[in-house]
Design a protein around this motif. Structure first.
Motif, PDB file in Angstrom:
ATOM      1  N   UNK A 101       0.794  -1.228   0.000  1.00  0.00           N
ATOM      2  CA  UNK A 101       0.000   0.000   0.000  1.00  0.00           C
ATOM      3  C   UNK A 101       0.827   1.278   0.000  1.00  0.00           C
ATOM      4  N   UNK A 102       1.907   1.304   0.779  1.00  0.00           N
ATOM      5  CA  UNK A 102       2.656   2.553   0.913  1.00  0.00           C
ATOM      6  C   UNK A 102       4.159   2.376   0.674  1.00  0.00           C
ATOM      7  N   UNK A 103       4.580   1.234   0.170  1.00  0.00           N
ATOM      8  CA  UNK A 103       5.967   0.919  -0.208  1.00  0.00           C
ATOM      9  C   UNK A 103       6.992   1.348   0.846  1.00  0.00           C
ATOM     10  N   UNK A 110      11.632   1.782   8.566  1.00  0.00           N
ATOM     11  CA  UNK A 110      13.091   1.741   8.407  1.00  0.00           C
ATOM     12  C   UNK A 110      13.535   1.914   6.958  1.00  0.00           C
ATOM     13  N   UNK A 111      12.593   1.893   6.026  1.00  0.00           N
ATOM     14  CA  UNK A 111      12.957   2.069   4.624  1.00  0.00           C
ATOM     15  C   UNK A 111      11.812   2.677   3.851  1.00  0.00           C
ATOM     16  N   UNK A 143      10.520   3.595  -0.066  1.00  0.00           N
ATOM     17  CA  UNK A 143      10.681   3.349  -1.491  1.00  0.00           C
ATOM     18  C   UNK A 143       9.766   4.299  -2.263  1.00  0.00           C
ATOM     19  N   UNK A 144      10.017   4.521  -3.536  1.00  0.00           N
ATOM     20  CA  UNK A 144       9.122   5.385  -4.311  1.00  0.00           C
ATOM     21  C   UNK A 144       7.681   4.873  -4.246  1.00  0.00           C
ATOM     22  N   UNK A 145       6.746   5.797  -4.181  1.00  0.00           N
ATOM     23  CA  UNK A 145       5.326   5.424  -4.156  1.00  0.00           C
ATOM     24  C   UNK A 145       4.995   4.631  -5.416  1.00  0.00           C
ATOM     25  N   UNK A 146       4.139   3.627  -5.254  1.00  0.00           N
ATOM     26  CA  UNK A 146       3.748   2.764  -6.371  1.00  0.00           C
ATOM     27  C   UNK A 146       2.298   2.341  -6.171  1.00  0.00           C
ATOM     28  N   UNK A 147       1.622   1.947  -7.247  1.00  0.00           N
ATOM     29  CA  UNK A 147       0.228   1.511  -7.107  1.00  0.00           C
ATOM     30  C   UNK A 147       0.100   0.249  -6.251  1.00  0.00           C
ATOM     31  N   UNK A 148      -0.930   0.227  -5.440  1.00  0.00           N
ATOM     32  CA  UNK A 148      -1.277  -0.957  -4.657  1.00  0.00           C
ATOM     33  C   UNK A 148      -1.684  -2.060  -5.633  1.00  0.00           C
ATOM     34  N   UNK A 149      -1.082  -3.258  -5.550  1.00  0.00           N
ATOM     35  CA  UNK A 149      -1.435  -4.313  -6.501  1.00  0.00           C
ATOM     36  C   UNK A 149      -2.909  -4.736  -6.438  1.00  0.00           C
ATOM     37  N   UNK A 170      -4.859  -0.805  -7.390  1.00  0.00           N
ATOM     38  CA  UNK A 170      -4.330   0.006  -8.475  1.00  0.00           C
ATOM     39  C   UNK A 170      -4.130   1.465  -8.106  1.00  0.00           C
ATOM     40  N   UNK A 171      -4.507   1.846  -6.881  1.00  0.00           N
ATOM     41  CA  UNK A 171      -4.365   3.238  -6.443  1.00  0.00           C
ATOM     42  C   UNK A 171      -2.990   3.453  -5.812  1.00  0.00           C
ATOM     43  N   UNK A 172      -2.466   4.647  -6.005  1.00  0.00           N
ATOM     44  CA  UNK A 172      -1.243   5.057  -5.328  1.00  0.00           C
ATOM     45  C   UNK A 172      -1.647   5.986  -4.200  1.00  0.00           C
ATOM     46  N   UNK A 173      -1.352   5.585  -2.977  1.00  0.00           N
ATOM     47  CA  UNK A 173      -1.756   6.354  -1.809  1.00  0.00           C
ATOM     48  C   UNK A 173      -0.682   7.380  -1.447  1.00  0.00           C
TER      49      UNK A 173
END
Length: 161
Positions: free
Chosen positions: A65-67, A98-99, A101-107, A110-113
């Motif tokens: 959801x939030x990478x 702790x890490x 990552x670039x935002x990406x669509x939720x599998x 399909x939304x990027x939160x």
């Protein structure tokens, strides 16, 4: 209409767990809120077949959801959802981010939160879950300090992660 109640003990054996959500903190003590258009929530979701460890479910859902990578997941309790027919539990945990990552669509959706960082004291208002939401947010803030070792004087400003 379902009734909600907050419990800090372990989920009773026969009660199904349908959701695991996390109060996720950055090291300076701010809390991550997931934003989908105008709705504020926490990262998390349903266990997949074969999943039973709450920490594993939260790690997977957080990445989807939030990478973000998280560490030290700590069980806070569960919200009992009693619809009068088939009650179930929604587990709540606290963890440290702790890490990033670039935002990406939720599998799944399909939304990027959007990922917002807020003072933990704002969580109850932003989540708008009523009294049980405030109890959960208070438990998470206490665990962030007492268990996760985060500072009690989190930065008051909002920000995007």
């Amino acid at each position: 209409m379902p009734r909600f109640s907050w419990h800090t003990e372990a989920v009773p054996g026969p009660l199904p767990v349908r959701q695991v959500y996390g109060f996720l903190f950055v090291p300076d003590g701010r809390l991550l809120i997931r934003l989908d258009r105008t709705k504020h929530s926490l990262p998390g979701g349903r266990p997949e077949p074969g999943e039973w460890r709450y920490a594993d479910i939260l790690r997977r859902e957080t990445m989807e959801e939030v990478t973000l990578d998280i560490a030290f997941p700590h069980y806070l309790g569960y919200q009992l959802v009693d619809d009068g027919i088939s009650p179930y539990a929604q587990v709540r945990m606290a963890a440290v981010i702790i890490g990033v990552h670039p935002a990406a669509p939720d599998p799944d959706s399909g939304r990027t939160y959007r990922r917002l960082l807020v003072h933990p004291g704002k969580a109850g208002d932003l989540l708008a879950w009523g009294e049980t939401g405030y109890l959960q947010a208070d438990a998470a803030a206490a665990a962030a300090i007492d268990v996760l070792g985060l500072p009690h004087d989190a930065l008051p400003d909002n920000g995007e992660l």
